[in-house]
Write a protein that holds these residues in place. Sequence first.
Motif, mmCIF file in Angstrom:
data_model
loop_
_atom_site.group_PDB
_atom_site.id
_atom_site.type_symbol
_atom_site.label_atom_id
_atom_site.label_comp_id
_atom_site.label_asym_id
_atom_site.label_seq_id
_atom_site.Cartn_x
_atom_site.Cartn_y
_atom_site.Cartn_z
ATOM 1 N N GLU A 72 49.368 14.699 58.618
ATOM 2 C CA GLU A 72 49.313 14.215 59.997
ATOM 3 C C GLU A 72 48.751 12.797 60.068
ATOM 4 N N VAL A 73 47.654 12.552 59.359
ATOM 5 C CA VAL A 73 47.015 11.236 59.400
ATOM 6 C C VAL A 73 47.922 10.176 58.784
ATOM 7 N N LEU A 74 48.444 10.448 57.598
ATOM 8 C CA LEU A 74 49.276 9.457 56.915
ATOM 9 C C LEU A 74 50.622 9.281 57.614
ATOM 10 N N GLY A 75 51.142 10.364 58.181
ATOM 11 C CA GLY A 75 52.381 10.248 58.946
ATOM 12 C C GLY A 75 52.199 9.384 60.176
ATOM 13 N N GLU A 76 51.054 9.525 60.849
ATOM 14 C CA GLU A 76 50.781 8.711 62.035
ATOM 15 C C GLU A 76 50.640 7.242 61.655
ATOM 16 N N LEU A 77 50.036 6.958 60.522
ATOM 17 C CA LEU A 77 49.913 5.576 60.068
ATOM 18 C C LEU A 77 51.280 4.974 59.738
ATOM 19 N N GLU A 78 52.149 5.778 59.118
ATOM 20 C CA GLU A 78 53.496 5.294 58.814
ATOM 21 C C GLU A 78 54.264 5.007 60.097
ATOM 22 N N ARG A 79 54.115 5.901 61.079
ATOM 23 C CA ARG A 79 54.786 5.669 62.372
ATOM 24 C C ARG A 79 54.251 4.404 63.036
ATOM 25 N N MET A 90 61.271 -6.613 62.937
ATOM 26 C CA MET A 90 61.439 -6.594 61.493
ATOM 27 C C MET A 90 62.147 -5.332 61.014
ATOM 28 N N ALA A 91 62.112 -4.261 61.796
ATOM 29 C CA ALA A 91 62.776 -2.998 61.456
ATOM 30 C C ALA A 91 62.472 -2.576 60.027
ATOM 31 N N ARG A 92 61.175 -2.423 59.743
ATOM 32 C CA ARG A 92 60.767 -1.978 58.416
ATOM 33 C C ARG A 92 60.256 -0.555 58.484
ATOM 34 N N GLY A 93 60.219 0.081 57.318
ATOM 35 C CA GLY A 93 59.680 1.426 57.284
ATOM 36 C C GLY A 93 60.363 2.263 56.243
ATOM 37 N N ARG A 94 60.247 3.581 56.404
ATOM 38 C CA ARG A 94 60.820 4.509 55.445
ATOM 39 C C ARG A 94 61.445 5.681 56.184
ATOM 40 N N LEU A 95 62.542 6.183 55.643
ATOM 41 C CA LEU A 95 63.221 7.352 56.184
ATOM 42 C C LEU A 95 63.344 8.380 55.070
ATOM 43 N N ARG A 96 62.837 9.582 55.311
ATOM 44 C CA ARG A 96 62.948 10.681 54.348
ATOM 45 C C ARG A 96 63.910 11.719 54.916
ATOM 46 N N LEU A 279 59.044 11.735 65.925
ATOM 47 C CA LEU A 279 59.960 11.108 64.983
ATOM 48 C C LEU A 279 59.573 9.658 64.720
ATOM 49 N N SER A 280 59.765 9.240 63.482
ATOM 50 C CA SER A 280 59.492 7.856 63.105
ATOM 51 C C SER A 280 60.590 6.951 63.641
ATOM 52 N N VAL A 281 60.332 5.652 63.594
ATOM 53 C CA VAL A 281 61.345 4.683 64.004
ATOM 54 C C VAL A 281 62.594 4.835 63.146
ATOM 55 N N ALA A 283 63.678 7.564 61.620
ATOM 56 C CA ALA A 283 64.382 8.785 61.984
ATOM 57 C C ALA A 283 65.173 8.602 63.278
ATOM 58 N N GLU A 284 64.572 7.960 64.256
ATOM 59 C CA GLU A 284 65.279 7.702 65.516
ATOM 60 C C GLU A 284 66.511 6.831 65.266
ATOM 61 N N ALA A 285 66.361 5.825 64.394
ATOM 62 C CA ALA A 285 67.489 4.938 64.101
ATOM 63 C C ALA A 285 68.609 5.691 63.394
ATOM 64 N N PHE A 286 68.257 6.627 62.506
ATOM 65 C CA PHE A 286 69.296 7.394 61.808
ATOM 66 C C PHE A 286 70.003 8.355 62.763
ATOM 67 N N LEU A 287 69.271 8.918 63.715
ATOM 68 C CA LEU A 287 69.914 9.767 64.720
ATOM 69 C C LEU A 287 70.919 8.961 65.539
ATOM 70 N N ASP A 288 70.584 7.698 65.813
ATOM 71 C CA ASP A 288 71.538 6.830 66.515
ATOM 72 C C ASP A 288 72.821 6.660 65.707
ATOM 73 N N VAL A 289 72.687 6.571 64.382
ATOM 74 C CA VAL A 289 73.872 6.450 63.531
ATOM 75 C C VAL A 289 74.695 7.740 63.569
ATOM 76 N N LEU A 290 74.008 8.877 63.484
ATOM 77 C CA LEU A 290 74.716 10.166 63.479
ATOM 78 C C LEU A 290 75.479 10.403 64.778
ATOM 79 N N PHE A 291 74.874 10.005 65.895
ATOM 80 C CA PHE A 291 75.455 10.333 67.200
ATOM 81 C C PHE A 291 76.017 9.124 67.930
#
Length: 308
Positions: A72-79, A90-96, A279-281, A283-291
């Motif tokens: 929870e803590v590390l996920g919140e920091l990544e978000r 900059m649209a940086r980050g990670r998608l798992r 959801l992370s940025v 994840a939201e961006a990938f959902l936009d691609v899917l839909f």
Amino acid sequence: MSASLRQLQIFRAVARTLSYTRAAEDLHLTQPAVFTQVRQLEDQLGSVLIERIGKRLFLTEAGEVVQASAREVLGELERLEMTLADLRGMARGRLRVAVVSTAKYDIPRRLGDFCRRHPGIDVALTVGNREELLARFAGNEDDLYILGTLPGEVAAEHHAYAENPLVLVAPPDHPLAARRAIVPADLAREVFVMREKGSGTRIAAERFFAAQGLSPQVRMELGANEAIKQAVMAGLGLSVISRGSALLELEQGVLTELDVTGFPLVRHWHVAWPKGKRLSVGAEAFLDVLFGGARPGQAGAEVAAKRA
């Protein structure tokens, strides 16, 4: 509490792999350094987090609590990092993304589109069978999960994003290959090569045959679509398989799709995540691609606002 973020990151890796060596490899650290950081974390928290029984590591009850909090803590920091990067343009980050094995023929193409749109977001793709994905789902180890059969065992948000037809395949010289409008009863004497019990494909096939009053003769169970295709080509039996996973073999004529009444079985690919998960940025961006930017249940105003 004096536990550091680095200690939580290291402990999360050990808790996920239950191996100091594998965690060290993932983190590009030495095994003694990982072991020392976990021991220091235990001293600071005043609790044993990991115990060794024989040659295996197990989380203690306290370890499971710390693992959940570390996620929870590390996920919140990544978000936070991705949100701030998004605000700076900059649209940086990670998608798992974790996908069931039959989706590995479809998702890489979609991830390719995603990476072209968002080159600053790193992607980690995990492929496994349904049981492995559900275990990862329960542990909230990834951002999004791609499944053919919905995870009824856990509370999830989910949306269907594409069809996943299941077809009956046979070698091209099989006696049924040239027939049309085959009735399910004609399959009663055939032998089958099937996915392992519990897989989404196996569940769908068994439901179909049960509805027809049939019980297929399963000669062989295999855990991978590649092995199933090879077994069918070798004449070991018929099989029910995702059409997407056999497109190349069908086009080359080394497999043939049987014309059976009731087939293809119309199923869908679903994208899912734990209910209540933020959801992370990425994840939201990938959902936009899917839909195509318009996720089911998302108001048009919200989509417009996101694009603005």
